[in-house]
Design an enzyme around this catalytic site. Structure first.
Site, PDB file in Angstrom:
ATOM      1  N   LYS A 107       0.861  -1.178   0.000  1.00  0.00           N
ATOM      2  CA  LYS A 107       0.000   0.000   0.000  1.00  0.00           C
ATOM      3  C   LYS A 107       0.901   1.232   0.000  1.00  0.00           C
ATOM      4  O   LYS A 107       1.927   1.254   0.696  1.00  0.00           O
ATOM      5  CB  LYS A 107      -0.900  -0.036   1.247  1.00  0.00           C
ATOM      6  CG  LYS A 107      -1.900   1.117   1.336  1.00  0.00           C
ATOM      7  CD  LYS A 107      -2.843   0.942   2.526  1.00  0.00           C
ATOM      8  CE  LYS A 107      -3.869   2.054   2.607  1.00  0.00           C
ATOM      9  NZ  LYS A 107      -4.807   1.876   3.743  1.00  0.00           N
TER      10      LYS A 107
ATOM     11  N   SER B  90      -9.802   2.079   2.663  1.00  0.00           N
ATOM     12  CA  SER B  90      -8.873   2.834   1.862  1.00  0.00           C
ATOM     13  C   SER B  90      -7.841   1.972   1.122  1.00  0.00           C
ATOM     14  O   SER B  90      -7.244   2.445   0.166  1.00  0.00           O
ATOM     15  CB  SER B  90      -8.113   3.837   2.733  1.00  0.00           C
ATOM     16  OG  SER B  90      -7.313   3.164   3.682  1.00  0.00           O
TER      17      SER B  90
ATOM     18  N   SER C 148     -10.118  -0.380   6.796  1.00  0.00           N
ATOM     19  CA  SER C 148      -9.495  -0.271   5.468  1.00  0.00           C
ATOM     20  C   SER C 148      -8.807  -1.516   4.938  1.00  0.00           C
ATOM     21  O   SER C 148      -8.402  -1.535   3.780  1.00  0.00           O
ATOM     22  CB  SER C 148      -8.505   0.884   5.455  1.00  0.00           C
ATOM     23  OG  SER C 148      -9.213   2.077   5.292  1.00  0.00           O
TER      24      SER C 148
HETATM   25  N1  GLN Z   1     -13.494   4.335   6.043  1.00  0.00           N
HETATM   26  C1  GLN Z   1     -12.874   4.719   7.270  1.00  0.00           C
HETATM   27  C2  GLN Z   1     -12.425   6.171   7.190  1.00  0.00           C
HETATM   28  O1  GLN Z   1     -12.683   6.752   6.213  1.00  0.00           O
HETATM   29  C3  GLN Z   1     -11.708   3.824   7.599  1.00  0.00           C
HETATM   30  C4  GLN Z   1     -10.498   4.110   6.805  1.00  0.00           C
HETATM   31  C5  GLN Z   1      -9.293   3.327   7.268  1.00  0.00           C
HETATM   32  O2  GLN Z   1      -9.418   2.295   7.912  1.00  0.00           O
HETATM   33  N2  GLN Z   1      -8.130   3.838   6.954  1.00  0.00           N
HETATM   34  O3  GLN Z   1     -11.851   6.703   8.068  1.00  0.00           O
END
Ligand code: GLN
EC number: 6.3.5.7
Length: 492
Positions: free
Chosen positions: A79, A154, A178
């Site tokens: 990532k 994400s 995410s």
């Molecule tokens: N969807 C969640 C957010 O927008 C989690 C994102 C994540 O785990 N980085 O914060």
């Protein structure tokens, strides 16, 4: 060999060990596939052709010298939130579009030390804020099951790359879902470890008390191999925990399903917005686990309604503090021709950050401001503790807790959800991070649009082995994890 991308991580490692193919051949095979298909999927921000082949040659040399580890020469992709020395690390942001880290994240360094070959860096929501990968400064990544759908986020690039067979496995990070939600949307297995199990050193910070790295792959077995590489104490991360690491691969069959008590939170299956087909697939998977010996126990998680508001105060508060370092002075984007220092700060941050990131910085700054700190931030911290206690109470009576990973399957790209609609889609994943617990997503079938559905299993602290073992045994008895995304099938 044309089907190297179909082999599991264990098969790849064994094939390399038996000299059926070299790491150079394997790496070149994956690079060719990326060059051929990724223009459609857009999972990679950076493909490291030359460095990958150089790493592959080094891996082959180690093998020839008899100095290889089991995984030496197997490729992976990271990532684009993990710093990679000499390779651009963007976190999906214009702010870091030109950022080349002078050091490797611990997770990357551990991968290198294990002989893994880095194919490149994977797209993501900007600074990991989002659930669709659309907030990335780069092109939106497409879901390999249906190119007009999002891969989730994400870690959407990580999920899409693995689902399209453009990497055998990948790293992800999970601050509020995410890893698990994109794994769910793309039909993968993804593990969010206990907070403190995987080093955060060199992992670009979003919300530091919630962020945790973990593996994403086609199966629990493949995840276990990557977890063996990623996990462990790191003196460079003060929240990394000094605790022996399990051998996640050796433990894949260690948890007895017979008599395993799986908690079913009654609140979770009555959430407005839970798709009927998602509910049905998840319930079928639980029935299957019951047939395999597990005992389903209804439990009460009374704090469910507090998850979204609590997370969406704490995460932006921490983000507003973490992202204050991007000021246009030290590194990252700097605006053109600033008239004075204030103009430099303002315009660098306004031009360098996208809309969702700016929204969260504003919310977080507000929640931390002197007049509102007690009313919002302190209150959210108290509720966070209650959410954790809710789980600990439940674990007195059950071994793991089952839930969907997401209330729906993958959205259409450009569905244009309001921020609140988007945040509500995180209902099943956020509490795990607030409590610091581990949790795993496993694919459990498709909906009528041929989109994957995911089951989430939440474990008590340090139960990564148990979660991987349960999913591994389920996968020995079922074939959902072997179903391939449309674009992978077309390019078999
Ligand atoms: N969807 C969640 C957010 O927008 C989690 C994102 C994540 O785990 N980085 O914060």
């Amino acid at each position: 060999m044309t089907d190297l991308h179909r082999l599991s991580v264990r098969e790849l490692a064994e094939g390399l060990g038996q000299a059926q193919f070299s790491s150079r051949e394997l790496t070149q095979h994956y690079l060719n596939r990326i060059d051929k298909i990724d223009a459609q999927v857009k999972s990679y921000v950076t493909v490291t052709h030359e460095q990958a082949l150089a790493q592959a040659d080094a891996a082959d040399a180690l093998r020839q010298a008899g100095n290889a580890g089991f995984l030496t020469g197997v490729p992976l992709a990271h990532k684009d939130i993990f710093c990679t020395k000499g390779i651009k690390t963007t976190a999906g942001s214009k702010m870091l579009d030109n950022f080349i880290s002078p050091y490797d994240a611990t997770v990357v360094a551990k991968g290198n030390a294990a002989g893994l070959v880095t194919l490149g860096k994977l797209n993501m929501d900007e600074f990991a804020m989002g659930s669709t990968s659309e907030s990335s400064y780069f092109d939106a990544t497409c879901n390999p099951w249906a190119l007009d759908r999002v891969p989730g986020g994400s870690s959407g690039g990580s999920a899409a790359a693995v689902a399209a067979d453009l990497a055998p496995f990948a790293t992800g990070t999970d601050t509020g879902g995410s890893i698990r939600q994109p794994a769910s949307f793309c039909g993968l297995t993804g593990l969010k470890p206990t907070y403190g199990r995987v080093s955060r050193f060199g992992m670009i910070a979003y919300a530091s008390s919630l962020d945790q790295g973990g593996p994403m792959a086609r199966s629990a077995e493949d995840c276990a191999y990557l977890m063996n590489v990623m996990a462990g104490h790191d003196a460079k991360d003060s929240t990394s925990v000094k605790k022996d690491v399990d051998d996640y691969v050796a433990n894949l069959n260690a948890t007895a399903l017979k008599g395993l008590r799986i908690g079913i939170p009654k609140q979770y299956f009555n959430v407005a917005g839970l798709d009927a087909e998602v509910k049905a697939r998840v319930e079928e998977s639980l029935k299957k686990l019951e047939e395999m010996g597990a005992i389903l126990v209804e439990i009460d998680l009374s704090m469910t309604e507090s998850y979204v508001p609590t997370y969406y105060l704490i995460a932006p508060a921490e983000a507003s503090s973490n992202l204050s370092r991007y000021d246009g002075v030290r590194y990252g984007y700097r605006c053109e021709n600033p008239v004075d220092l204030m103009d430099l700060y303002k315009r660098s941050r306004s031009e360098g950050f996208g809309a969702e990131v700016q929204r969260r910085i504003l919310i977080g700054t507000y929640a931390l401001s002197a007049g509102y700190y007690d009313a919002y931030y302190v209150k959210a911290q108290k509720v966070r503790r209650l959410i954790q206690q809710d789980f600990l109470k439940a674990f007195e009576n059950v071994d793991v807790i089952a839930a969907p990973s997401a209330p729906t399957t993958a959205y259409k790209i450009g569905a244009d959800l309001t921020p609140v609609e988007m945040y509500l889609g995180d209902i099943y994943t956020l509490a795990v991070n607030l409590a610091g617990l581990p949790a795993i997503n496993a694919p459990v079938g498709l909906d009528s649009n041929n989109l994957p559905v995911g089951l989430q299993l939440i474990g008590n602290y340090w139960s990564e082995s148990q979660l991987l073992s349960i999913v591994h045994q389920y996968q020995q008895d079922t074939t959902f994890h072997t179903q391939r995304a449309a674009i992978a099938e077309e390019n078999a």
